[in-house]
Design a protein around this motif. Structure first.
Motif, PDB file in Angstrom:
ATOM      1  N   PHE B  20      31.682  26.979  44.094  1.00 60.30           N
ATOM      2  CA  PHE B  20      32.755  27.352  43.166  1.00 60.30           C
ATOM      3  C   PHE B  20      32.312  28.167  41.947  1.00 60.30           C
ATOM      4  O   PHE B  20      33.037  29.074  41.555  1.00 60.30           O
ATOM      5  CB  PHE B  20      33.570  26.123  42.764  1.00 60.30           C
ATOM      6  N   PRO B  21      31.134  27.861  41.354  1.00 60.13           N
ATOM      7  CA  PRO B  21      30.725  28.743  40.248  1.00 60.13           C
ATOM      8  C   PRO B  21      30.653  30.197  40.699  1.00 60.13           C
ATOM      9  O   PRO B  21      30.997  31.106  39.956  1.00 60.13           O
ATOM     10  CB  PRO B  21      29.338  28.227  39.875  1.00 60.13           C
ATOM     11  N   CYS B  22      30.192  30.409  41.947  1.00 60.71           N
ATOM     12  CA  CYS B  22      30.082  31.775  42.459  1.00 60.71           C
ATOM     13  C   CYS B  22      31.452  32.404  42.667  1.00 60.71           C
ATOM     14  O   CYS B  22      31.701  33.540  42.258  1.00 60.71           O
ATOM     15  CB  CYS B  22      29.318  31.796  43.776  1.00 60.71           C
ATOM     16  N   THR B  23      32.369  31.670  43.306  1.00 60.04           N
ATOM     17  CA  THR B  23      33.672  32.277  43.611  1.00 60.04           C
ATOM     18  C   THR B  23      34.530  32.412  42.358  1.00 60.04           C
ATOM     19  O   THR B  23      35.351  33.309  42.265  1.00 60.04           O
ATOM     20  CB  THR B  23      34.439  31.454  44.660  1.00 60.04           C
ATOM     21  N   ASN B  24      34.316  31.523  41.385  1.00 55.28           N
ATOM     22  CA  ASN B  24      35.154  31.567  40.190  1.00 55.28           C
ATOM     23  C   ASN B  24      34.966  32.838  39.371  1.00 55.28           C
ATOM     24  O   ASN B  24      35.891  33.310  38.732  1.00 55.28           O
ATOM     25  CB  ASN B  24      34.852  30.366  39.288  1.00 55.28           C
ATOM     26  N   VAL B  25      33.735  33.360  39.351  1.00 55.03           N
ATOM     27  CA  VAL B  25      33.474  34.496  38.476  1.00 55.03           C
ATOM     28  C   VAL B  25      33.587  35.843  39.188  1.00 55.03           C
ATOM     29  O   VAL B  25      33.288  36.872  38.603  1.00 55.03           O
ATOM     30  CB  VAL B  25      32.079  34.391  37.812  1.00 55.03           C
ATOM     31  N   LEU B  26      34.029  35.838  40.439  1.00 57.01           N
ATOM     32  CA  LEU B  26      34.136  37.105  41.173  1.00 57.01           C
ATOM     33  C   LEU B  26      35.098  38.067  40.473  1.00 57.01           C
ATOM     34  O   LEU B  26      36.114  37.662  39.922  1.00 57.01           O
ATOM     35  CB  LEU B  26      34.635  36.849  42.598  1.00 57.01           C
ATOM     36  N   LEU B  27      34.734  39.342  40.499  1.00 55.47           N
ATOM     37  CA  LEU B  27      35.617  40.362  39.914  1.00 55.47           C
ATOM     38  C   LEU B  27      36.844  40.561  40.790  1.00 55.47           C
ATOM     39  O   LEU B  27      37.938  40.801  40.318  1.00 55.47           O
ATOM     40  CB  LEU B  27      34.870  41.689  39.786  1.00 55.47           C
ATOM     41  N   TYR B  28      36.638  40.482  42.087  1.00 57.17           N
ATOM     42  CA  TYR B  28      37.753  40.568  43.025  1.00 57.17           C
ATOM     43  C   TYR B  28      37.837  39.219  43.706  1.00 57.17           C
ATOM     44  O   TYR B  28      37.098  38.960  44.654  1.00 57.17           O
ATOM     45  CB  TYR B  28      37.529  41.665  44.066  1.00 57.17           C
ATOM     46  N   PRO B  29      38.703  38.341  43.202  1.00 56.04           N
ATOM     47  CA  PRO B  29      38.702  36.963  43.705  1.00 56.04           C
ATOM     48  C   PRO B  29      39.017  36.907  45.194  1.00 56.04           C
ATOM     49  O   PRO B  29      39.720  37.756  45.728  1.00 56.04           O
ATOM     50  CB  PRO B  29      39.808  36.292  42.893  1.00 56.04           C
ATOM     51  N   MET B  30      38.459  35.892  45.835  1.00 55.13           N
ATOM     52  CA  MET B  30      38.735  35.701  47.256  1.00 55.13           C
ATOM     53  C   MET B  30      40.014  34.882  47.416  1.00 55.13           C
ATOM     54  O   MET B  30      40.455  34.213  46.494  1.00 55.13           O
ATOM     55  CB  MET B  30      37.565  34.959  47.904  1.00 55.13           C
ATOM     56  N   LYS B  31      40.584  34.945  48.633  1.00 56.88           N
ATOM     57  CA  LYS B  31      41.792  34.164  48.872  1.00 56.88           C
ATOM     58  C   LYS B  31      41.416  32.702  49.088  1.00 56.88           C
ATOM     59  O   LYS B  31      40.291  32.400  49.470  1.00 56.88           O
ATOM     60  CB  LYS B  31      42.507  34.699  50.108  1.00 56.88           C
ATOM     61  N   GLY B  63      22.329  32.365  50.521  1.00 59.43           N
ATOM     62  CA  GLY B  63      22.473  33.463  51.487  1.00 59.43           C
ATOM     63  C   GLY B  63      23.857  33.438  52.114  1.00 59.43           C
ATOM     64  O   GLY B  63      24.511  34.471  52.260  1.00 59.43           O
ATOM     65  N   GLY B  64      24.286  32.235  52.466  1.00 59.88           N
ATOM     66  CA  GLY B  64      25.616  32.094  53.078  1.00 59.88           C
ATOM     67  C   GLY B  64      26.711  32.555  52.141  1.00 59.88           C
ATOM     68  O   GLY B  64      27.617  33.302  52.537  1.00 59.88           O
ATOM     69  N   ILE B  65      26.610  32.149  50.888  1.00 60.06           N
ATOM     70  CA  ILE B  65      27.648  32.537  49.916  1.00 60.06           C
ATOM     71  C   ILE B  65      27.690  34.052  49.776  1.00 60.06           C
ATOM     72  O   ILE B  65      28.761  34.674  49.808  1.00 60.06           O
ATOM     73  CB  ILE B  65      27.364  31.884  48.537  1.00 60.06           C
ATOM     74  N   TYR B  72      34.040  39.429  52.648  1.00 61.43           N
ATOM     75  CA  TYR B  72      35.460  39.379  52.310  1.00 61.43           C
ATOM     76  C   TYR B  72      35.871  40.362  51.224  1.00 61.43           C
ATOM     77  O   TYR B  72      37.049  40.590  51.023  1.00 61.43           O
ATOM     78  CB  TYR B  72      35.857  37.961  51.898  1.00 61.43           C
ATOM     79  N   THR B  73      34.888  40.894  50.476  1.00 67.35           N
ATOM     80  CA  THR B  73      35.268  41.857  49.445  1.00 67.35           C
ATOM     81  C   THR B  73      35.496  43.210  50.107  1.00 67.35           C
ATOM     82  O   THR B  73      34.715  43.607  50.964  1.00 67.35           O
ATOM     83  CB  THR B  73      34.156  41.999  48.395  1.00 67.35           C
ATOM     84  N   LYS B  74      36.566  43.866  49.656  1.00 70.82           N
ATOM     85  CA  LYS B  74      36.870  45.152  50.296  1.00 70.82           C
ATOM     86  C   LYS B  74      36.265  46.310  49.520  1.00 70.82           C
ATOM     87  O   LYS B  74      35.840  47.293  50.076  1.00 70.82           O
ATOM     88  CB  LYS B  74      38.379  45.322  50.420  1.00 70.82           C
ATOM     89  N   HIS B  75      36.291  46.203  48.184  1.00 68.93           N
ATOM     90  CA  HIS B  75      35.768  47.296  47.374  1.00 68.93           C
ATOM     91  C   HIS B  75      34.643  46.752  46.507  1.00 68.93           C
ATOM     92  O   HIS B  75      34.626  45.590  46.160  1.00 68.93           O
ATOM     93  CB  HIS B  75      36.852  47.874  46.470  1.00 68.93           C
ATOM     94  N   ASN B  76      33.728  47.629  46.116  1.00 65.15           N
ATOM     95  CA  ASN B  76      32.677  47.237  45.188  1.00 65.15           C
ATOM     96  C   ASN B  76      31.953  45.966  45.622  1.00 65.15           C
ATOM     97  O   ASN B  76      31.756  45.048  44.846  1.00 65.15           O
ATOM     98  CB  ASN B  76      33.292  46.979  43.807  1.00 65.15           C
TER      99      ASN B  76
END
Lengths: 251, 441
Positions: B20-31, B63-65, B72-76
């Motif tokens: 969650f720390p990784c997904t929370n700070v994403l610039l383009y959040p995942m679904k 590595g998995g994250i 899943y990121t489409k841009h950048n």
């Protein structure tokens, strides 16, 4: 009787336009009167302020006076909010958006298109007369939203669906051919809407009249503009009942 | 059985702390769905492999994250992956702060791990989740982060820098585990890593800001070129006017000859076929460029000129409708420039694909507001007006969707804006009305 005012700085032009307007009044037998045709914007203002009736104004944009036709129109609007303003303009001075936005001008006539002037004047006169005769209670069937100093009105019949926007504190209002993002809330808008509207969820209100199809299994409502909206089981039951009731009333 | 459940929950928590720390700070959040898939994969990696590989599984999990984020990121993609790693570093830093604080009260890691690992994990998870959630939410509001277009090489360097930072750290944990945690070592490590983290962060910021500066310089240069273009055009127009002046006397002379010979029929004919069309032609030519002098906001003037000129060159019939001086926009000039730029780009693209090839740009103002209207002809197609704004969805390629998504984000900042998207008789219209805000004055 709908009064007509005309203001143009060129003498020949003023005479020509007066004649055209007079002719239309006589030939069409419409209930209108050319009250004033003048070169001087101040005299027009003086005269129109004395009257309380809405009127039709034909104004030249370039008046070569202390004020332009646009300034004059702004001044007129302050005293006659329901009046009809038509600008007479050259190609160079034409600015439809400014005319519309600033003084809600009804139309404009381009001087260069000599052969079209008469037809256009007639069109404007007949349209103004028609609007003038319309009952003024149309306003009651609209919702009003205030953004800073501006009040935006949207007719209830035009609204298909209202939902909370992706942006915080904003809603999106869908009409037949547009989507309007505006600062407001579903709650505030729902309070202004009449019994033709139904709240499907916290974030969505629909116009029942504009409902095209219902998918009961998936609980999706299809509006007649192609917009979709999901509905909860409970609300679905209430909606169905309401639809049945209104059907009964019609019969 | 009790122990089994206990372990299960502990692993769930550990997977959550990693992910969650990784997904929370994403610039383009995942679904949500994607995060859920990621969560269970990380969980299974931890649950089944920890017994075999020990702490090294963390490498695998990271590595998995990364794989998930990249997938899943489409841009950048790389920028988003960097954000994920920085999220993990946040968690590392917090972990150190926790252990250091606890060691001050004489509580060691070993005591925690033997006595109440579940409670510790839970509190830690709650803390890191809230912190990263807050960081992510605020970082995503910084508009320019989305504009970063550093060269690929630089981006990859940054990525590896952050990656190495993370790897060294995990390595350190593993070694630390083998040697045994001593509070002093932990403290030292914590300070070292915090320093490394800060230095890395500063370097990244410096690189990005340098790049931004460079971009601004090129932007200025481009503006200068635009202005030069504009001057050249005006000069050409002036020349044309001089030619017309010359023609004008010729016309008068020819009129004179018709009048002299009292050839009324010929005069009428000449007037209608030669003089009227010439006048109209002249009107149209300077109309488009001349009107720009009413735009007093320099940034918008430059942008409008460039875009409209570009559109005209591509054969689009351009109409510019502005008749009163527009001095103020009531919202940040940079924001409105970006919005208008995106609208015009889209409009030009769509107009080119349409049959009528028409573009209309209008500015109007009243006492307390400004109205901007961009219209373009488009192929008749029913467009779901809402969908255009959802990220990635676009009727024309990927970039367009991103553009309008940006517009939505910017508009979200302003309460004094009414934005209408409309479609009417083959014309697609964007209408932005900006009210003077009472707060600003």
């Amino acid at each position: 009787m709908l009064p007509i005012y005309l203001c143009d700085d060129q003498k020949e032009h003023l005479q020509r336009l007066s004649k055209i307007i007079q002719n239309i009044i006589t030939f069409e037998g419409v209930d209108m009167e050319l009250v004033l045709a003048s070169k001087d914007p101040d005299s027009l203002l003086e005269k129109m302020k004395k009257s309380s009736k809405p009127a039709l104004y034909f104004l030249d944009i370039d008046l070569k006076a202390n004020m332009s036709g646009l300034d004059l129109a702004v001044e007129i609007r302050r005293f006659d909010p329901r009046g009809f303003i038509v600008f007479i303009t050259t190609h160079d001075e034409m600015a439809p958006l400014t005319f519309q936005y600033k003084v809600e001008a009804m139309d404009y006539i381009v001087k260069e298109k000599v052969e079209e002037i008469q037809g256009k004047i007639k069109e404007c006169m007949l349209y103004a007369l028609k609007q003038y005769a319309l009952p003024s209670n149309m306003v009651h069937r609209a919702i009003a939203m205030q953004v800073e100093d501006r009040i935006v009105m949207i007719s209830q019949d035009d609204i298909i669906l209202v939902e909370s926007s992706l942006q915080i504190h904003k809603v999106t209002i869908y009409t037949k051919d547009s989507a309007i993002d505006i600062t407001s809330s579903i709650k505030a808008i729902k309070a202004q809407l009449d019994e033709n509207f139904f709240q499907c969820s916290k974030s969505c209100v629909i116009n029942i009249k504009r409902l095209a199809q219902i998918d009961k299994k998936k609980r999706i409502l299809f509006m007649d503009n192609g917009k979709e909206c999901t509905i909860s089981v409970r609300q679905m039951k209430i909606l169905e009942k309401q639809l049945m009731d209104s059907d009964m009333k019609l019969k | 059985m009790h122990l089994f459940l206990y372990q299960f929950v502990l692993f769930l928590l550990n997977a959550a702390i990693l992910l969650f720390p990784c997904t929370n700070v994403l610039l383009y959040p995942m679904k949500k769905k994607e995060i859920l898939v990621g969560f269970f994969s990380i969980f299974s990696i931890l649950y089944f492999l920890v017994a075999i590989l020990g702490q090294s599984t963390t490498f695998l999990a990271i590595g998995g994250i990364l794989t998930f984020v990249l997938l899943y990121t489409k841009h950048n993609k790389i920028l988003n992956a960097c954000a994920a790693l920085l999220g993990y570093l946040c968690s590392v830093v917090l972990n150190h702060i926790f252990t250091i604080t606890l060691s001050m009260f004489g509580i060691t890691m070993q005591m925690i791990e033997t006595k109440f690992p579940l409670l510790f994990s839970f509190i830690f998870f709650a803390a890191i989740y809230l912190i990263t959630y807050f960081i992510g939410k605020n970082v995503r509001k910084i508009g320019f982060l989305y504009d970063i277009k550093t060269p690929k090489f630089v981006t990859i360097c940054i990525f590896f820098d952050v990656l190495i930072c993370v790897l060294i750290f995990i390595f350190n944990i593993i070694v630390g585990e083998k040697v045994g945690y001593s509070p002093r070592v932990i403290r030292l490590n914590g300070i070292l890593f915090f320093l490394y983290f800060v230095v890395t962060f500063i370097i990244i910021l410096v690189i990005i800001s340098n790049y931004e500066k460079e971009k601004k310089v090129t932007q200025k240069l481009k503006e200068y070129e635009n202005l030069q273009d504009y001057t050249n055009k005006i000069e050409a127009l002036y020349m044309e006017l001089r030619l017309f002046k010359h023609d004008y006397f010729n016309i008068i002379a020819s009129l004179h000859s018709y009048i002299d010979s009292e050839n009324m029929e010929g005069l009428k004919n000449y007037f209608e076929t030669s003089i009227l069309p010439a006048g109209e032609k002249l009107n149209h030519k300077d109309g488009v460029l001349g009107a720009l002098s009413y735009m007093k906001v320099e940034e918008i003037k430059g942008l409008t000129y460039t875009k409209l000129f570009h559109a005209m060159q591509k054969g689009i019939q351009v109409e510019l409708d502005i008749k009163e001086a527009v001095e103020k926009m009531h919202i940040d000039v940079l924001d409105i420039t970006r919005i208008l730029g995106i609208f015009l780009d889209n409009a030009i693209e769509a107009a080119l694909n349409s049959e009528a090839k028409k573009l209309y740009l209008g500015f109007a103002k009243s006492e307390n507001s400004v109205l901007i209207v961009v219209q373009n002809s488009c192929k008749v197609e029913p467009i779901d007006l809402k969908k255009i704004y959802e990220l990635g969805v676009s009727s024309k390629g990927d970039n367009r969707g991103i553009g309008l998504y940006q517009v939505q984000k910017i508009m979200g900042k302003y309460k004094n804006v009414i934005h209408t998207t409309g479609y009417h008789e083959g014309m697609f219209a964007q209408r932005v009305e900006i009210m003077k805000s009472k707060k600003c004055t």
